[in-house]
Motif scaffolding. Structure first.
Motif, PDB file in Angstrom:
ATOM      1  N   ASP A 131       0.845  -1.190   0.000  1.00 51.13           N
ATOM      2  CA  ASP A 131       0.000   0.000   0.000  1.00 51.13           C
ATOM      3  C   ASP A 131       0.882   1.242   0.000  1.00 51.13           C
ATOM      4  O   ASP A 131       1.883   1.311   0.718  1.00 51.13           O
ATOM      5  N   ILE A 132       0.519   2.211  -0.804  1.00 52.04           N
ATOM      6  CA  ILE A 132       1.267   3.458  -0.859  1.00 52.04           C
ATOM      7  C   ILE A 132       1.021   4.241   0.434  1.00 52.04           C
ATOM      8  O   ILE A 132      -0.121   4.424   0.862  1.00 52.04           O
ATOM      9  N   VAL A 133       2.106   4.680   1.063  1.00 52.98           N
ATOM     10  CA  VAL A 133       2.020   5.427   2.313  1.00 52.98           C
ATOM     11  C   VAL A 133       1.880   6.917   2.005  1.00 52.98           C
ATOM     12  O   VAL A 133       2.597   7.454   1.165  1.00 52.98           O
ATOM     13  N   TYR A 134       0.950   7.575   2.665  1.00 48.76           N
ATOM     14  CA  TYR A 134       0.761   9.009   2.494  1.00 48.76           C
ATOM     15  C   TYR A 134       0.324   9.611   3.825  1.00 48.76           C
ATOM     16  O   TYR A 134      -0.044   8.899   4.769  1.00 48.76           O
ATOM     17  N   PHE A 135       0.375  10.935   3.924  1.00 46.92           N
ATOM     18  CA  PHE A 135      -0.049  11.612   5.144  1.00 46.92           C
ATOM     19  C   PHE A 135      -1.568  11.745   5.175  1.00 46.92           C
ATOM     20  O   PHE A 135      -2.180  12.195   4.208  1.00 46.92           O
ATOM     21  N   GLU A 136      -2.167  11.380   6.286  1.00 45.71           N
ATOM     22  CA  GLU A 136      -3.586  11.635   6.490  1.00 45.71           C
ATOM     23  C   GLU A 136      -3.784  13.142   6.676  1.00 45.71           C
ATOM     24  O   GLU A 136      -2.846  13.878   6.976  1.00 45.71           O
ATOM     25  N   GLU A 137      -5.032  13.591   6.512  1.00 47.57           N
ATOM     26  CA  GLU A 137      -5.334  15.017   6.618  1.00 47.57           C
ATOM     27  C   GLU A 137      -4.909  15.590   7.966  1.00 47.57           C
ATOM     28  O   GLU A 137      -4.376  16.705   8.049  1.00 47.57           O
ATOM     29  N   VAL A 260      12.426  14.930   8.070  1.00 48.67           N
ATOM     30  CA  VAL A 260      12.421  13.804   9.014  1.00 48.67           C
ATOM     31  C   VAL A 260      12.441  14.345  10.441  1.00 48.67           C
ATOM     32  O   VAL A 260      11.743  13.828  11.330  1.00 48.67           O
ATOM     33  N   GLU A 261      13.223  15.393  10.676  1.00 47.24           N
ATOM     34  CA  GLU A 261      13.267  16.030  11.999  1.00 47.24           C
ATOM     35  C   GLU A 261      11.884  16.549  12.397  1.00 47.24           C
ATOM     36  O   GLU A 261      11.453  16.389  13.549  1.00 47.24           O
ATOM     37  N   VAL A 262      11.186  17.143  11.444  1.00 42.61           N
ATOM     38  CA  VAL A 262       9.843  17.656  11.705  1.00 42.61           C
ATOM     39  C   VAL A 262       8.893  16.511  12.049  1.00 42.61           C
ATOM     40  O   VAL A 262       8.138  16.577  13.035  1.00 42.61           O
ATOM     41  N   LYS A 270       5.363   8.557  10.179  1.00 42.47           N
ATOM     42  CA  LYS A 270       5.646   8.532   8.744  1.00 42.47           C
ATOM     43  C   LYS A 270       6.577   9.695   8.431  1.00 42.47           C
ATOM     44  O   LYS A 270       6.448  10.760   9.028  1.00 42.47           O
ATOM     45  N   GLN A 271       7.505   9.481   7.522  1.00 43.64           N
ATOM     46  CA  GLN A 271       8.464  10.547   7.260  1.00 43.64           C
ATOM     47  C   GLN A 271       9.015  10.451   5.847  1.00 43.64           C
ATOM     48  O   GLN A 271       8.804   9.461   5.155  1.00 43.64           O
ATOM     49  N   ILE A 276       5.128  13.158   0.597  1.00 41.21           N
ATOM     50  CA  ILE A 276       4.325  14.376   0.376  1.00 41.21           C
ATOM     51  C   ILE A 276       3.760  14.360  -1.039  1.00 41.21           C
ATOM     52  O   ILE A 276       2.593  14.711  -1.265  1.00 41.21           O
ATOM     53  N   ARG A 277       4.570  13.942  -1.994  1.00 41.59           N
ATOM     54  CA  ARG A 277       4.113  13.821  -3.386  1.00 41.59           C
ATOM     55  C   ARG A 277       3.011  12.767  -3.493  1.00 41.59           C
ATOM     56  O   ARG A 277       2.031  12.946  -4.214  1.00 41.59           O
TER      57      ARG A 277
END
Length: 325
Positions: A131-137, A260-262, A270-271, A276-277
Motif C-alpha cells: 500500500d502506498i504510504v501518504y499523510f492523512e489530513e 524527518v526532523e519535523v 511517517k516521514q 508528500i508527493r
C-alpha cells in the motif's frame, strides 16, 4: 567497435563497452544522477560475470534470455544477503531497463552488425505491491501548523524554506530534486480562475524535471503567498531560492533530513519527502479527480505509474463498498 576481441573474457568486453556507453550518456547532457541510475545496473551485471569465473568464458554474442534471468536471480540473492530484505520490484525493473539499454547500445555500435538473442519481454518480476504510504489530513494539518509557527517564531530563512518546500510538494506534486531547483523566474503571473461557486488564484510554476524536461503546474497562490513573497523580497529572479543551514544550495538529502526532523518532533510515524508527493496524488483522487488528470499533474509518462499511487484510495474503497449495502 568490435563486440568482443579474440581471447577477451566476457567481463573485460563488458567493461570496455561500458566505458563507451557511459560517455554516450554524458554526451546527451543528462544530469549526473540520471547517468548514475543508468549505469548502476550495468555495473552489477559486470560484477556477476567477474565473480563467476565459469561464466566469464562465455561469448557476449551467445548470451541468452536465460543468462539474463540467472543474473537477476543472483542479484536478488546478493541483495538479500547484503541488506537482509527482499529487493524491490522497482529496483529490479530499473536494473533491467539500464541493462537493456546497454545491450541496445552495443547492438547499434558494434562493427560486426551482430544481434543478440535475448527476449527482454520474457524477463519479468513478481509484483509484491505494498500500500502506498501518504499523510492523512490530520498529519498534514499538524505539519502545516508546525511550519507556520516556526516561521512566525524564528523568522529565519530556513523556516520559510521548509514551509515553502513542503507546500510545493503538497500542492504542486514536486519531487524533492524539483523543489531544490526552483527559482523565482520559474513562477509566472498570478491569475484568477472563477466558476459558479468560487474564485481561486493560481500561480503557474515551471517545474524542471528529469532529463532536462520542463512542465508547468498551477499552484494555489493563497496557499504559498507568504513564503513566495518572502523569497521575492530576499532573492533575485535567477538565484537559488533554497539554501541549507550552512548556506549551501539545498539538496534532496538536506530536505529529507530536515523534514524527518519535523516528522519525528511531531511523532507522526511517517516521514520523508516523497510521501508528500504521494499525498498530493491521493488528495486529488479523494477529491474525485480522474486518473488522467492526476497523471498530467504528477507528470507521469505511463499512466500505470499513476495507478500505483492511487490504487488504495480510502474514500474510493469506502464509496465502492457502500454500494453493496
Amino acid at each position: 567497435m568490435i563486440l568482443q576481441k579474440e581471447n577477451e573474457c566476457l567481463s573485460d568486453a563488458l567493461i570496455r563497452w561500458s566505458v563507451e556507453y557511459e560517455e554516450s550518456l554524458e554526451l546527451k547532457d543528462w544530469k549526473d544522477i540520471t547517468i548514475e541510475n543508468y549505469m548502476v545496473g550495468v555495473r552489477f551485471f559486470i560484477s556477476y560475470f567477474e565473480e563467476n569465473q565459469n561464466l566469464d568464458n562465455l561469448k557476449l554474442i551467445d548470451l541468452t534470455t536465460k543468462d539474463i534471468q540467472r543474473f537477476f536471480r543472483w542479484r536478488k540473492e546478493e541483495y538479500q544477503k547484503k541488506h537482509g530484505k527482499v529487493i524491490e520490484e522497482s529496483t529490479r525493473t530499473n536494473n533491467k531497463k539500464s541493462i537493456q539499454n546497454f545491450f541496445r547500445y552495443m547492438k547499434n555500435e558494434n562493427s560486426n552488425d551482430l544481434e543478440f538473442r535475448i527476449d527482454w519481454s520474457d524477463i519479468t518480476f513478481k509484483n509484491h505491491r505494498k500500500d502506498i504510504v501518504y499523510f492523512e489530513e490530520e498529519s498534514v494539518n499538524k505539519i502545516l501548523k508546525h511550519l507556520e509557527s516556526k516561521m512566525k517564531k524564528d523568522r529565519t530563512e530556513l523556516s520559510y524554506t521548509l514551509s515553502f518546500a513542503f507546500k510545493l510538494a503538497l500542492y504542486g506534486g514536486l519531487r524533492a530534486s524539483e523543489v531544490c531547483s526552483v527559482r523565482l523566474n520559474h513562477f509566472g503571473k498570478v491569475y484568477t480562475k472563477s466558476n459558479e461557486d468560487k474564485s481561486v488564484k493560481f500561480i503557474p510554476l515551471m517545474i524542471m524535471g528529469k532529463n532536462s524536461t520542463s512542465y508547468t503546474n498551477p499552484i494555489p497562490y493563497d496557499k504559498i503567498k507568504n513564503e513566495y513573497n518572502y523569497f521575492k523580497r530576499l532573492k533575485t529572479q535567477k538565484e537559488t531560492i533554497f539554501l541549507s543551514k550552512r548556506g549551501l544550495a539545498l539538496t534532496r538529502n538536506h530536505l529529507y533530513n530536515y523534514l524527518v526532523e519535523v516528522a519525528n518532533e511531531l511523532e507522526l510515524g511517517k516521514q520523508g519527502v516523497h510521501i508528500i508527493r504521494r499525498t498530493f496524488a491521493n488528495n486529488l483522487i479523494e477529491k474525485g479527480v480522474e486518473i488522467r488528470g492526476v497523471q498530467i499533474l504528477m507528470r507521469h509518462t505511463d499512466i500505470k505509474t499513476t495507478t500505483i499511487y492511487t490504487a488504495r484510495s480510502k474514500n474510493q474503497m469506502e464509496e465502492a463498498v457502500s454500494k453493496l449495502i
